[in-house]
Design a protein around this motif. Structure first.
Motif, PDB file in Angstrom:
ATOM      1  N   LEU A 172      38.988   3.997  45.940  1.00 27.62           N
ATOM      2  CA  LEU A 172      38.505   2.655  45.615  1.00 27.62           C
ATOM      3  C   LEU A 172      39.292   1.595  46.381  1.00 27.62           C
ATOM      4  O   LEU A 172      38.738   0.575  46.799  1.00 27.62           O
ATOM      5  CB  LEU A 172      38.597   2.404  44.110  1.00 27.62           C
ATOM      6  N   ALA A 173      40.586   1.835  46.590  1.00 28.38           N
ATOM      7  CA  ALA A 173      41.392   0.897  47.378  1.00 28.38           C
ATOM      8  C   ALA A 173      40.905   0.854  48.822  1.00 28.38           C
ATOM      9  O   ALA A 173      40.857  -0.214  49.444  1.00 28.38           O
ATOM     10  CB  ALA A 173      42.858   1.294  47.322  1.00 28.38           C
ATOM     11  N   LEU A 174      40.521   1.998  49.375  1.00 31.60           N
ATOM     12  CA  LEU A 174      39.997   2.014  50.743  1.00 31.60           C
ATOM     13  C   LEU A 174      38.713   1.205  50.833  1.00 31.60           C
ATOM     14  O   LEU A 174      38.510   0.433  51.772  1.00 31.60           O
ATOM     15  CB  LEU A 174      39.749   3.450  51.193  1.00 31.60           C
ATOM     16  N   MET A 175      37.844   1.348  49.846  1.00 31.06           N
ATOM     17  CA  MET A 175      36.570   0.629  49.876  1.00 31.06           C
ATOM     18  C   MET A 175      36.743  -0.873  49.685  1.00 31.06           C
ATOM     19  O   MET A 175      35.821  -1.651  49.944  1.00 31.06           O
ATOM     20  CB  MET A 175      35.621   1.202  48.824  1.00 31.06           C
ATOM     21  N   ALA A 176      37.925  -1.297  49.234  1.00 33.18           N
ATOM     22  CA  ALA A 176      38.204  -2.723  49.095  1.00 33.18           C
ATOM     23  C   ALA A 176      38.684  -3.346  50.397  1.00 33.18           C
ATOM     24  O   ALA A 176      38.870  -4.555  50.469  1.00 33.18           O
ATOM     25  CB  ALA A 176      39.255  -2.943  48.002  1.00 33.18           C
ATOM     26  N   ARG A 177      38.864  -2.519  51.438  1.00 34.27           N
ATOM     27  CA  ARG A 177      39.275  -3.044  52.735  1.00 34.27           C
ATOM     28  C   ARG A 177      38.068  -3.562  53.502  1.00 34.27           C
ATOM     29  O   ARG A 177      36.928  -3.218  53.212  1.00 34.27           O
ATOM     30  CB  ARG A 177      39.971  -1.932  53.543  1.00 34.27           C
ATOM     31  N   MET A 178      38.340  -4.376  54.517  1.00 35.00           N
ATOM     32  CA  MET A 178      37.273  -4.889  55.368  1.00 35.00           C
ATOM     33  C   MET A 178      37.073  -4.026  56.615  1.00 35.00           C
ATOM     34  O   MET A 178      36.073  -4.179  57.323  1.00 35.00           O
ATOM     35  CB  MET A 178      37.575  -6.336  55.778  1.00 35.00           C
ATOM     36  N   THR A 179      38.005  -3.135  56.875  1.00 40.14           N
ATOM     37  CA  THR A 179      37.883  -2.247  58.027  1.00 40.14           C
ATOM     38  C   THR A 179      38.256  -0.832  57.629  1.00 40.14           C
ATOM     39  O   THR A 179      39.247  -0.616  56.925  1.00 40.14           O
ATOM     40  CB  THR A 179      38.795  -2.697  59.191  1.00 40.14           C
ATOM     41  N   TYR A 180      37.454   0.116  58.072  1.00 41.79           N
ATOM     42  CA  TYR A 180      37.730   1.534  57.889  1.00 41.79           C
ATOM     43  C   TYR A 180      36.759   2.297  58.770  1.00 41.79           C
ATOM     44  O   TYR A 180      35.765   1.746  59.271  1.00 41.79           O
ATOM     45  CB  TYR A 180      37.590   1.970  56.425  1.00 41.79           C
ATOM     46  N   GLU A 181      37.025   3.570  58.962  1.00 40.38           N
ATOM     47  CA  GLU A 181      36.130   4.419  59.752  1.00 40.38           C
ATOM     48  C   GLU A 181      35.040   4.969  58.847  1.00 40.38           C
ATOM     49  O   GLU A 181      35.240   5.144  57.638  1.00 40.38           O
ATOM     50  CB  GLU A 181      36.918   5.572  60.389  1.00 40.38           C
ATOM     51  N   VAL A 182      33.893   5.256  59.428  1.00 42.08           N
ATOM     52  CA  VAL A 182      32.770   5.741  58.634  1.00 42.08           C
ATOM     53  C   VAL A 182      33.135   7.044  57.933  1.00 42.08           C
ATOM     54  O   VAL A 182      32.725   7.287  56.786  1.00 42.08           O
ATOM     55  CB  VAL A 182      31.509   5.896  59.514  1.00 42.08           C
ATOM     56  N   GLU A 183      33.944   7.883  58.597  1.00 41.56           N
ATOM     57  CA  GLU A 183      34.347   9.148  57.980  1.00 41.56           C
ATOM     58  C   GLU A 183      35.209   8.901  56.740  1.00 41.56           C
ATOM     59  O   GLU A 183      35.119   9.629  55.749  1.00 41.56           O
ATOM     60  CB  GLU A 183      35.113  10.018  58.981  1.00 41.56           C
ATOM     61  N   GLU A 184      36.061   7.868  56.817  1.00 40.47           N
ATOM     62  CA  GLU A 184      36.890   7.515  55.659  1.00 40.47           C
ATOM     63  C   GLU A 184      36.017   7.075  54.487  1.00 40.47           C
ATOM     64  O   GLU A 184      36.274   7.437  53.332  1.00 40.47           O
ATOM     65  CB  GLU A 184      37.862   6.397  56.022  1.00 40.47           C
ATOM     66  N   LEU A 185      34.996   6.281  54.782  1.00 46.03           N
ATOM     67  CA  LEU A 185      34.114   5.802  53.729  1.00 46.03           C
ATOM     68  C   LEU A 185      33.365   6.957  53.069  1.00 46.03           C
ATOM     69  O   LEU A 185      33.270   7.029  51.839  1.00 46.03           O
ATOM     70  CB  LEU A 185      33.117   4.793  54.292  1.00 46.03           C
ATOM     71  N   ILE A 186      32.840   7.866  53.885  1.00 49.09           N
ATOM     72  CA  ILE A 186      32.106   9.013  53.343  1.00 49.09           C
ATOM     73  C   ILE A 186      33.011   9.835  52.434  1.00 49.09           C
ATOM     74  O   ILE A 186      32.629  10.232  51.325  1.00 49.09           O
ATOM     75  CB  ILE A 186      31.527   9.873  54.482  1.00 49.09           C
ATOM     76  N   SER A 187      34.240  10.088  52.897  1.00 48.85           N
ATOM     77  CA  SER A 187      35.186  10.866  52.098  1.00 48.85           C
ATOM     78  C   SER A 187      35.519  10.164  50.794  1.00 48.85           C
ATOM     79  O   SER A 187      35.526  10.781  49.716  1.00 48.85           O
ATOM     80  CB  SER A 187      36.472  11.103  52.905  1.00 48.85           C
ATOM     81  N   ALA A 188      35.765   8.848  50.854  1.00 53.00           N
ATOM     82  CA  ALA A 188      36.117   8.092  49.649  1.00 53.00           C
ATOM     83  C   ALA A 188      34.962   8.098  48.657  1.00 53.00           C
ATOM     84  O   ALA A 188      35.159   8.309  47.450  1.00 53.00           O
ATOM     85  CB  ALA A 188      36.499   6.669  50.027  1.00 53.00           C
ATOM     86  N   CYS A 189      33.749   7.855  49.139  1.00 54.26           N
ATOM     87  CA  CYS A 189      32.582   7.837  48.253  1.00 54.26           C
ATOM     88  C   CYS A 189      32.360   9.203  47.609  1.00 54.26           C
ATOM     89  O   CYS A 189      31.999   9.298  46.423  1.00 54.26           O
ATOM     90  CB  CYS A 189      31.340   7.426  49.027  1.00 54.26           C
ATOM     91  N   THR A 190      32.596  10.264  48.379  1.00 57.91           N
ATOM     92  CA  THR A 190      32.415  11.621  47.852  1.00 57.91           C
ATOM     93  C   THR A 190      33.391  11.902  46.722  1.00 57.91           C
ATOM     94  O   THR A 190      33.023  12.447  45.675  1.00 57.91           O
ATOM     95  CB  THR A 190      32.597  12.652  48.976  1.00 57.91           C
ATOM     96  N   VAL A 191      34.646  11.513  46.919  1.00 52.42           N
ATOM     97  CA  VAL A 191      35.670  11.754  45.888  1.00 52.42           C
ATOM     98  C   VAL A 191      35.339  10.998  44.612  1.00 52.42           C
ATOM     99  O   VAL A 191      35.390  11.554  43.505  1.00 52.42           O
ATOM    100  CB  VAL A 191      37.067  11.347  46.410  1.00 52.42           C
ATOM    101  N   VAL A 192      34.997   9.717  44.732  1.00 55.45           N
ATOM    102  CA  VAL A 192      34.698   8.912  43.547  1.00 55.45           C
ATOM    103  C   VAL A 192      33.462   9.443  42.839  1.00 55.45           C
ATOM    104  O   VAL A 192      33.448   9.587  41.601  1.00 55.45           O
ATOM    105  CB  VAL A 192      34.513   7.429  43.922  1.00 55.45           C
ATOM    106  N   ALA A 193      32.423   9.763  43.590  1.00 56.78           N
ATOM    107  CA  ALA A 193      31.183  10.245  42.981  1.00 56.78           C
ATOM    108  C   ALA A 193      31.415  11.558  42.228  1.00 56.78           C
ATOM    109  O   ALA A 193      30.942  11.733  41.092  1.00 56.78           O
ATOM    110  CB  ALA A 193      30.116  10.433  44.056  1.00 56.78           C
ATOM    111  N   GLU A 194      32.152  12.479  42.848  1.00 53.38           N
ATOM    112  CA  GLU A 194      32.412  13.761  42.188  1.00 53.38           C
ATOM    113  C   GLU A 194      33.244  13.573  40.926  1.00 53.38           C
ATOM    114  O   GLU A 194      32.957  14.171  39.875  1.00 53.38           O
ATOM    115  CB  GLU A 194      33.123  14.714  43.155  1.00 53.38           C
TER     116      GLU A 194
END
Length: 417
Positions: free
Chosen positions: A185-207
């Motif tokens: 969730l902290a990563l998703m609060a950033r204004m910059t990240y790589e698409v792979e980081e976003l996919i990984s973060a969303c997967t962890v939170v969703a699971e």
């Protein structure tokens, strides 16, 4: 090609970019004041979005409240453009409609249908009942802070973990689940990240949330997620997205206000002395800090559903309108001394939590946490002070919500018991 914006008197003006440059950690960009005085509804460049890239920037309080309370302006995700560069290349990107349960990015009637499921847990009375819990968690973190000899980073030891624990206790998120989702969730609060980081973060939170919802279906308990899990008309996907919306909206906002509010009070010792001398000013101080600091520094965005005339500007259907909340909260037409921090002044009418039917659902929880935590912090550490020069405090200009990345503090003498 982006067309030049049309005003009601047919004059045309070049679009501006969203102001971001600050000269003071507590003040919004100075460009806002110039726009508010000369072009309060200004054409705005969008970086990504539907339509032909046209947008508008609203900087006055009256106009801000008008937009945020007018159903001719939509909050639907798929209609709204971005005023800031996207975190990664998004050529041809079309924002999707909100997923079932993600009510924050919906209009009526869906928005109110989901919000009604949550409202009773966020009333002033319901939040007041959480005072003992918030007080105890605050004391725990201050005890842990006192065990350090200093200096310490107030953000990591107090300002961030306290609101997260409060929110998770209210929702019914166990410590193990909280530990799994905090980083993503902290990563998703950033204004910059790589698409792979976003996919990984969303997967962890969703699971993590899917597993938690399944557990709540089996044993609902008495918490908010338990309430939702008992509802036979809600799908698991809806409950997961409702939980995600609440956690995503509450994890970093109160934390940023708690750290930035502490920084502001330490930088304004006469205001801190006043708060210490007159504890009854706590409510007023919190409202003034909310107005003065306004951590939602990127504003609140809406999309016009029809042509609308607003303060001399002709907004066309499909245009994105960005309400500059920090600028509106410094409007001299409403606040007597808008650029001065004064905890005795009235901040009534501020839009730090937005306005209208989309006003922040968790505003009473945020207020309660701040009203409890700030006085307790300064009572426990009467000699609290910055452990670095104010200009060296790293600012969260790179995050979706403004604040400080770190706030090194120390204290003179021993912490009080």
């Amino acid at each position: 090609m982006t067309r030049m914006a049309e005003t009601a008197d047919t004059a045309r003006t070049e679009p501006v970019t969203l102001p971001t440059a600050r000269t003071c950690p507590f003040d919004p960009p100075a460009e806002y004041a110039r726009l508010r005085a000369g072009c309060p509804v200004a054409p705005l460049k969008l970086t990504v979005g539907p339509g032909d890239g046209d947008g508008w920037l609203v900087t006055g309080l009256a106009d801000a409240r008008a937009v945020l309370s007018d159903r001719r302006f939509s909050h639907r995700n798929e209609l709204i453009g971005l005023p800031i560069p996207p975190p990664f290349a998004m050529a041809g990107y079309a924002p999707p409609p909100a997923a079932p349960g993600a009510f924050i990015k919906m209009d009526q009637p869906d928005h109110s249908r989901y919000r009604r499921l949550l409202t009773r847990r966020f009333t002033m009375r319901a939040i007041a009942a959480l005072t003992p819990m918030i007080t105890e968690l605050t004391r725990e973190h201050l005890d842990a802070m006192a065990r350090h000899e200093g200096p310490v980073d107030l953000v990591s030891v107090f300002a961030e973990p306290l609101p997260v624990r409060v929110m998770c206790a209210m929702l019914g998120v166990p410590d193990a689940v909280r530990a799994r989702i905090e980083g993503p969730l902290a990563l998703m609060a950033r204004m910059t990240y790589e698409v792979e980081e976003l996919i990984s973060a969303c997967t962890v939170v969703a699971e993590a949330l899917r597993e938690l919802v399944a557990a709540k279906r089996a044993e609902p308990g008495t918490d908010l997620l338990g309430d939702l899990a008992r509802d036979p008309e809600l799908t698991d996907e809806e409950v997961v997205n409702l939980a995600w919306a609440l956690l995503g909206g509450g994890f970093d906002t109160t934390a940023n206000m708690l750290a930035l509010g502490t920084f502001a009070l330490l930088a304004h010792p006469e205001q801190l002395a006043l708060l210490r001398a007159r504890p009854e000013l706590a409510d007023s101080a919190v409202e003034e800090l909310l107005r003065y600091l306004t951590v939602s520094h990127l504003g609140a965005s809406r999309a016009a559903l029809t042509d609308v005339e607003l303060n001399g500007a002709r907004i066309r259907a499909g245009d994105t309108v960005v309400v500059a909340l920090p600028a509106a909260n410094r409007d001299p037409a409403h606040f007597a001394a808008p650029d001065r921090l004064d905890i005795t002044a009235s901040a009534q009418g501020h839009v730090a939590f937005g306005h209208g039917e989309h006003q922040c659902l968790g505003q009473h929880l945020a207020r309660s946490t701040l009203r409890i935590a700030l006085p307790m912090l300064f009572e426990r550490f009467p000699g609290l002070r910055l452990a670095t020069a104010a200009e060296r405090v790293p600012l969260r200009t790179d995050m979706l919500h403004y604040g400080v990345h770190e706030l090194p503090v120390t204290w003179d003498g021993s912490a009080s018991a």
